[in-house]
Scaffold this active site. Sequence first.
Site, PDB file in Angstrom:
ATOM      1  N   TYR A   1       0.994  -0.928  -0.038  1.00  0.00           N
ATOM      2  CA  TYR A   1      -0.115   0.105  -0.037  1.00  0.00           C
ATOM      3  C   TYR A   1       0.750   1.197   0.279  1.00  0.00           C
ATOM      4  CZ  TYR A   1      -3.412   3.843   1.706  1.00  0.00           C
ATOM      5  OH  TYR A   1      -3.852   4.868   1.823  1.00  0.00           O
TER       6      TYR A   1
ATOM      7  N   GLU B   1      -3.447   7.800  -4.215  1.00  0.00           N
ATOM      8  CA  GLU B   1      -3.894   5.995  -3.753  1.00  0.00           C
ATOM      9  C   GLU B   1      -3.550   5.136  -4.577  1.00  0.00           C
ATOM     10  OE1 GLU B   1      -6.040   3.703  -0.121  1.00  0.00           O
ATOM     11  OE2 GLU B   1      -7.407   3.720  -2.038  1.00  0.00           O
TER      12      GLU B   1
END
Length: 386
Positions: free
Chosen positions: A109, A197
Site C-alpha cells: 500500500y 492512492e
Amino acid sequence: MNIHEYQAKDLLKAYGAPVAKGVVAKSADEAAELAKELNGEIYVVKAQIHAGGRGKGGGIKIVKTIEELHAESDRLLGKPLITPQTGPKGRVVRSVYLVEDTTIARELYLSLLVDRSTGRIAFVASTEGGVNIEEVAAKTPELITTIDVDPASGLSGFHGRVIADALKLKGDLAKQCGKLIKTLYTLFVEKDASLIEINPLVVTKKDTLVCLDAKIGFEDNALFRHPDIEALRDIHEEDPAEVEASKHDLSYVKLDGNIGCMVNGAGLAMATMDIIKFYGGDPANFLDVGGGATKEKVTSAFKLILSDPNVGAVLVNIFGGIMRCDTIAEGVIAAAKETNIAVPLIVRLEGTNVERGKELLSESGLAIIPADDLDDAAKKAVASIA
C-alpha cells in the site's frame, strides 16, 4: 474532484509510473474488440465508478477468454454496482477498464495526501496492501509508516529509502521504489492533487513494481490552473444537487438529515450544523452562499435546498458583513414564493441592513418564523420538525 481509475492510470503513465497495459470500453462489443490490443491470456474486467470496494460488489472479475470478457462487460455496463461505499442504490457503470493480468508476488500500500495536522504532503506506506487500510490502521498501526515532506527542503532520496524500507524492498526493488516516490510527488505537486492512492502497489514475480490500482483526487479550488484535469470530470459520478450547485458557484454538500441550511460563510455553516445536532436535529446539507451573493444566487440556493425531498424545515442563518441582509431577504422571499414552500422557514439575520431585511420578511406575507440569534434559530428549527 475525483477521476476514474483508467484516467488515473493514464496520468501515472504520462509521468513515468509503472502501470499494466489497459483499455477502456463503453460497450461489451467495444470491450471485446479493444481487448485484442492486450497481450495477456488472462484479463481483468474492472467496473469504472467513483467508489471503493468494487471487488466486494462484483465489479472486478478475472476472465480467460474474449467471450467471457464480453459477457462480463455486458453484465456490468448500464447497470448499478453496489459496493460498501455507494449506498443501497449503487452507481451505474458506464465504462469498464480491461487490463492485462499481472503475476503478483506481494501486495503493498502506498499513498500521498495532505496531512492536515502538519499542512504538509505525507507519504503513507504499508506492507498490507489490497485490504482496507483503515482497518490496518485501527488494528495494527505498527504496520503503517507515515513520513511527511518539508516544503522548504522538498523531496530527497531519504524519503524513498524510508518508504522502501517500510515496504521491505531491497536492491533493485528499492531503487524502483525511490524512482516511483519521486514520480508520484512530482505529479501530486504539479497537478494540485489532494490524494494519490496506489492500492495495491504490487511486486510481480519478475521483481518489478506495478501500480495495480490507482485513485487520484484533486483540489477543486485549483482546477482553474489545470483545464486538462477539469476535462476528466464525470458529472454522472457526482450528486446531481452538487452539480447544480457548482453551476451557481455555491458550496453545497448533501447530508442525510431533514433540516435544510442556508448560511453565508463556511465557519458559520459548520457552527449552524453543530448547534442543530446539539439540539437533537439533523442537518440536510452544508450550503455556503458566500460573502457576495446576489438575489439570484440566494434564490438558486433556496431552490437547491428544497429539491431535497427529505427537507422538512429550512433554517436561513445570515451574518451580514459583505453580504447584506436585505439581499438575503429578497432572495428568500422570491424563492419561497416561486417554490410555494410548504415546510417551516426559520430565518435569523444579523449585520448589514438587518432592519431592512427584517422589514422585507415581515411585509412579505410569508409564514416565516423569525429568530433572535443562532441558538434560538436552531431550537425553533428542531422544534418545527418534531
